[in-house]
Design a protein around this motif. Sequence first.
Motif, PDB file in Angstrom:
ATOM      1  N   PHE A  99       0.825  -1.164   0.024  1.00 49.83           N
ATOM      2  CA  PHE A  99       0.120   0.089  -0.034  1.00 49.83           C
ATOM      3  C   PHE A  99       0.984   1.155  -0.075  1.00 49.83           C
ATOM      4  O   PHE A  99       0.386   2.481  -0.443  1.00 49.83           O
ATOM      5  N   VAL A 100       2.172   1.210   0.650  1.00 52.95           N
ATOM      6  CA  VAL A 100       2.910   2.369   0.591  1.00 52.95           C
ATOM      7  C   VAL A 100       3.700   2.515  -0.662  1.00 52.95           C
ATOM      8  O   VAL A 100       3.823   3.848  -1.200  1.00 52.95           O
ATOM      9  N   PHE A 101       4.416   1.618  -1.035  1.00 51.75           N
ATOM     10  CA  PHE A 101       5.246   1.539  -2.435  1.00 51.75           C
ATOM     11  C   PHE A 101       5.398   0.065  -2.919  1.00 51.75           C
ATOM     12  O   PHE A 101       5.820  -0.758  -2.470  1.00 51.75           O
ATOM     13  N   ALA A 102       4.240   0.090  -3.668  1.00 48.65           N
ATOM     14  CA  ALA A 102       3.695  -1.498  -4.380  1.00 48.65           C
ATOM     15  C   ALA A 102       4.952  -2.223  -4.882  1.00 48.65           C
ATOM     16  O   ALA A 102       4.847  -3.416  -4.532  1.00 48.65           O
ATOM     17  N   PRO A 103       6.125  -1.743  -5.689  1.00 50.82           N
ATOM     18  CA  PRO A 103       6.906  -2.502  -6.062  1.00 50.82           C
ATOM     19  C   PRO A 103       7.797  -3.150  -4.696  1.00 50.82           C
ATOM     20  O   PRO A 103       8.067  -4.534  -4.871  1.00 50.82           O
ATOM     21  N   LEU A 104       7.898  -2.464  -3.863  1.00 51.03           N
ATOM     22  CA  LEU A 104       8.586  -3.201  -2.390  1.00 51.03           C
ATOM     23  C   LEU A 104       7.439  -4.184  -1.951  1.00 51.03           C
ATOM     24  O   LEU A 104       8.075  -5.270  -1.460  1.00 51.03           O
ATOM     25  N   GLY A 105       6.333  -4.151  -2.125  1.00 53.64           N
ATOM     26  CA  GLY A 105       5.337  -5.145  -1.799  1.00 53.64           C
ATOM     27  C   GLY A 105       5.650  -6.631  -2.495  1.00 53.64           C
ATOM     28  O   GLY A 105       5.521  -7.587  -1.731  1.00 53.64           O
ATOM     29  N   ILE A 106       5.906  -6.392  -3.691  1.00 58.41           N
ATOM     30  CA  ILE A 106       6.108  -7.501  -4.421  1.00 58.41           C
ATOM     31  C   ILE A 106       7.516  -8.175  -4.078  1.00 58.41           C
ATOM     32  O   ILE A 106       7.579  -9.366  -3.829  1.00 58.41           O
ATOM     33  N   ILE A 127       0.076  -9.977  -4.276  1.00 53.58           N
ATOM     34  CA  ILE A 127      -1.010  -9.798  -5.239  1.00 53.58           C
ATOM     35  C   ILE A 127      -1.342  -8.203  -5.243  1.00 53.58           C
ATOM     36  O   ILE A 127      -1.701  -7.745  -6.479  1.00 53.58           O
ATOM     37  N   VAL A 128      -1.548  -7.814  -3.918  1.00 59.28           N
ATOM     38  CA  VAL A 128      -1.831  -6.330  -3.992  1.00 59.28           C
ATOM     39  C   VAL A 128      -0.759  -5.387  -4.411  1.00 59.28           C
ATOM     40  O   VAL A 128      -1.042  -4.496  -5.223  1.00 59.28           O
ATOM     41  N   GLY A 129       0.450  -5.600  -4.303  1.00 58.55           N
ATOM     42  CA  GLY A 129       1.441  -4.911  -4.628  1.00 58.55           C
ATOM     43  C   GLY A 129       1.839  -4.947  -6.066  1.00 58.55           C
ATOM     44  O   GLY A 129       1.890  -4.223  -7.092  1.00 58.55           O
ATOM     45  N   SER A 130       1.591  -6.248  -6.716  1.00 61.20           N
ATOM     46  CA  SER A 130       1.470  -6.238  -8.247  1.00 61.20           C
ATOM     47  C   SER A 130       0.156  -5.553  -9.100  1.00 61.20           C
ATOM     48  O   SER A 130       0.528  -4.939  -9.979  1.00 61.20           O
ATOM     49  N   LEU A 131      -1.055  -5.702  -8.299  1.00 63.66           N
ATOM     50  CA  LEU A 131      -1.852  -5.016  -8.968  1.00 63.66           C
ATOM     51  C   LEU A 131      -1.851  -3.532  -8.732  1.00 63.66           C
ATOM     52  O   LEU A 131      -2.199  -2.858  -9.922  1.00 63.66           O
ATOM     53  N   PHE A 132      -1.288  -2.776  -7.720  1.00 67.58           N
ATOM     54  CA  PHE A 132      -0.990  -1.520  -7.554  1.00 67.58           C
ATOM     55  C   PHE A 132       0.016  -1.028  -8.431  1.00 67.58           C
ATOM     56  O   PHE A 132       0.050  -0.112  -9.045  1.00 67.58           O
ATOM     57  N   THR A 133       1.102  -1.861  -8.653  1.00 70.21           N
ATOM     58  CA  THR A 133       2.212  -1.556  -9.543  1.00 70.21           C
ATOM     59  C   THR A 133       1.642  -1.483 -11.097  1.00 70.21           C
ATOM     60  O   THR A 133       1.917  -0.503 -11.854  1.00 70.21           O
TER      61      THR A 133
END
Length: 121
Positions: free
Chosen positions: A59-66, A92-98
């Motif tokens: 939610f903060v910085f999506a590529p780091l979520g991935i 999943i959320v990081g990929s979607l937001f990216t």
Amino acid sequence: MTQGNEHPGSGYGQQQPGGYPPPPQGAPGQYGGYPQQYPPQPPARGTNTMAILALVFAFVFAPLGIVFGIMGRKQIARTGEGGDGLALAGLIVGSLFTLLGIVYIIFMIVAISAAVSSYPG
């Protein structure tokens, strides 16, 4: 009939002064007369830190979520910690937001280039 401090059905019989029942009798090494569990229970599994970070950074910085989601799932497979669902959700959320961010950037480039090309000048 009951006498003195004895309560019917309590199973304690004569109580000590002060109204407290006598301490339960158990085998040596057993605290309070309660049996110890055998075999000892393993310590509770903790939640993987990378899995938690994956969901937060999604939610903060999506590529780091991935990145944290992939790292967390690998660590969980190796160590058996908990948090596989968190890591998967972060992935999943990081990929979607990216993906949405990339689509937005492409849309803005196309819109700005269309506006600039239609400007008479």
